[in-house]
Motif scaffolding. Structure first.
Motif, PDB file in Angstrom:
ATOM      1  N   PRO A 185      89.905  12.123  66.452  1.00  0.00           N
ATOM      2  CA  PRO A 185      91.367  12.028  66.608  1.00  0.00           C
ATOM      3  C   PRO A 185      91.909  12.694  67.866  1.00  0.00           C
ATOM      4  O   PRO A 185      93.023  12.366  68.305  1.00  0.00           O
ATOM      5  N   SER A 186      91.177  13.633  68.450  1.00  0.00           N
ATOM      6  CA  SER A 186      91.674  14.301  69.658  1.00  0.00           C
ATOM      7  C   SER A 186      91.760  13.349  70.850  1.00  0.00           C
ATOM      8  O   SER A 186      92.378  13.671  71.868  1.00  0.00           O
ATOM      9  N   GLN A 187      91.137  12.175  70.734  1.00  0.00           N
ATOM     10  CA  GLN A 187      91.116  11.222  71.846  1.00  0.00           C
ATOM     11  C   GLN A 187      92.265  10.203  71.780  1.00  0.00           C
ATOM     12  O   GLN A 187      92.318   9.278  72.591  1.00  0.00           O
ATOM     13  N   THR A 188      93.160  10.390  70.813  1.00  0.00           N
ATOM     14  CA  THR A 188      94.240   9.409  70.650  1.00  0.00           C
ATOM     15  C   THR A 188      95.173   9.342  71.856  1.00  0.00           C
ATOM     16  O   THR A 188      95.897   8.360  72.034  1.00  0.00           O
ATOM     17  N   SER A 189      95.179  10.385  72.689  1.00  0.00           N
ATOM     18  CA  SER A 189      96.078  10.387  73.856  1.00  0.00           C
ATOM     19  C   SER A 189      95.788   9.223  74.799  1.00  0.00           C
ATOM     20  O   SER A 189      96.705   8.653  75.409  1.00  0.00           O
ATOM     21  N   PHE A 190      94.513   8.869  74.933  1.00  0.00           N
ATOM     22  CA  PHE A 190      94.167   7.737  75.791  1.00  0.00           C
ATOM     23  C   PHE A 190      94.818   6.452  75.286  1.00  0.00           C
ATOM     24  O   PHE A 190      95.333   5.646  76.056  1.00  0.00           O
ATOM     25  N   PHE A 191      94.812   6.271  73.984  1.00  0.00           N
ATOM     26  CA  PHE A 191      95.365   5.061  73.406  1.00  0.00           C
ATOM     27  C   PHE A 191      96.889   5.057  73.494  1.00  0.00           C
ATOM     28  O   PHE A 191      97.499   4.007  73.699  1.00  0.00           O
ATOM     29  N   GLN A 192      97.484   6.231  73.363  1.00  0.00           N
ATOM     30  CA  GLN A 192      98.943   6.323  73.436  1.00  0.00           C
ATOM     31  C   GLN A 192      99.438   5.991  74.835  1.00  0.00           C
ATOM     32  O   GLN A 192     100.460   5.325  74.998  1.00  0.00           O
TER      33      GLN A 192
END
Length: 329
Positions: free
Chosen positions: A144-151
């Motif tokens: 979940p810490s990688q959600t910034s890329f998707f946002q």
């Protein structure tokens, strides 16, 4: 004092000028031996990949790379020496990062062999995308810490069992757009190599003719269809100009027969082939019996409606039948 042998008479390396001359001689020799050449685009093709292609084509074909200026000069020298001005067309195709594949084999098979050696490549920042890139639906395996890329890229996601899952497919990069840093980072994290590179055939040179590689995909049915379409155009033009040609004469004869038949039907003038039409027009029931004998034998119910046909309809049908019989004798 001992003197090293290499200092006195060892084999010396060839000069730059000598290497150019050897290359030019090789190219001129290939021009003599081969009449078919594929002009291929070589952007993003590595040396190892190119070596695999050379190995795969060995036997029927020779792959030659080099600077365009050097190849053009060698071709022009060959034109002056042999007088083969057709090679000027080949020389004009040497633009951009291209190479030459000389072959004696089937051009379509050679192109298919070349296509086998495409390799996947990551999306690098600043690279112009050769195809559309779509991120598919599914679990990415990222935490979940990688959600910034998707946002940042407006990609809808959800957390499923502790990992990020893409819930709808996303058109990430359009063909022709430059790859941005965010797109490149995301594709790297997803371990997606969206692009593939290899030798791409741009043009085909064969016995002085230059054509697109799409021609190699044409089948006999395609050629027959194109020939028929061209033939139809010739017929239309020659009929429009009233100019007799081999393909238009049959149509002209039929049209002439129609005109004469129309005059005979409208006047007292007659000729043998018009007699049958006039006979049908006088008694349309005869035509109905000839056209549908099975209906008459069923009780005669079809003969009565046939009499209600207009004179023009019977004439048209009779005209078609007579035209079919025009060349029977």
């Amino acid at each position: 004092m001992a003197i090293k042998k290499s200092a006195l008479g060892g084999k010396q390396g060839k000069t730059k000028m000598e290497k150019k001359e050897i290359y030019s001689d090789k190219l001129r020799g290939l021009l003599d031996d081969y009449s078919k050449v594929l002009i291929v685009h070589v952007d993003n093709v590595g040396s190892n990949q190119l070596q695999q292609i050379r190995t795969g084509l060995r036997g029927d074909s020779v792959v030659l790379m080099g600077k365009n200026t050097l190849m053009k000069r060698a071709i022009n020298e060959h034109i002056k020496k042999t007088g083969n001005s057709n090679l000027k067309q080949l020389e004009q195709l040497l633009k951009g990062n291209v190479g030459l594949i000389f072959t004696k084999g089937d051009l379509k098979e050679i192109r298919e062999e070349i296509a086998k050696y495409k390799v996947g490549a990551p999306a690098r920042v600043g690279l112009v995308a050769p195809v559309d890139v779509v991120i598919p639906v599914g679990n990415t395996g990222l935490d979940p810490s990688q959600t910034s890329f998707f946002q940042v890229l407006n990609i809808p996601t959800k957390i499923n069992k502790g990992t990020v899952e893409i819930i709808t497919p996303v058109d990430l990069i359009k063909k022709g757009d430059k790859v941005g840093s965010s797109e490149a980072s995301l594709l790297t994290k997803l371990n997606i190599k969206p692009f593939s590179y290899g030798l791409v055939v741009q043009k085909v040179y064969e016995d002085g003719s230059v054509y697109s590689p799409e021609v190699l995909d044409l089948t006999e049915d395609d050629l027959a269809a194109k020939f028929a379409a061209g033939l139809s155009n010739v017929v239309a033009v020659t009929l429009g100009l009233s100019y007799p040609s081999l393909v238009a004469v049959p149509h002209m004869i039929i049209n002439g027969y129609k005109n004469v038949l129309s005059v005979a039907v409208a006047t007292e003038y007659s000729f043998p082939l018009a007699e049958k039409v006039k006979e049908y027009l006088k008694d349309p029931s005869k035509f109905a019996v000839a056209a549908a004998p099975e209906a008459v034998t069923g009780g005669g119910s079809a003969a009565a409606p046939a009499k209600e046909e207009t004179k023009e309809e019977v004439a048209e049908e009779s005209d078609e039948e007579c035209m079919m019989n025009l060349f029977d004798d």
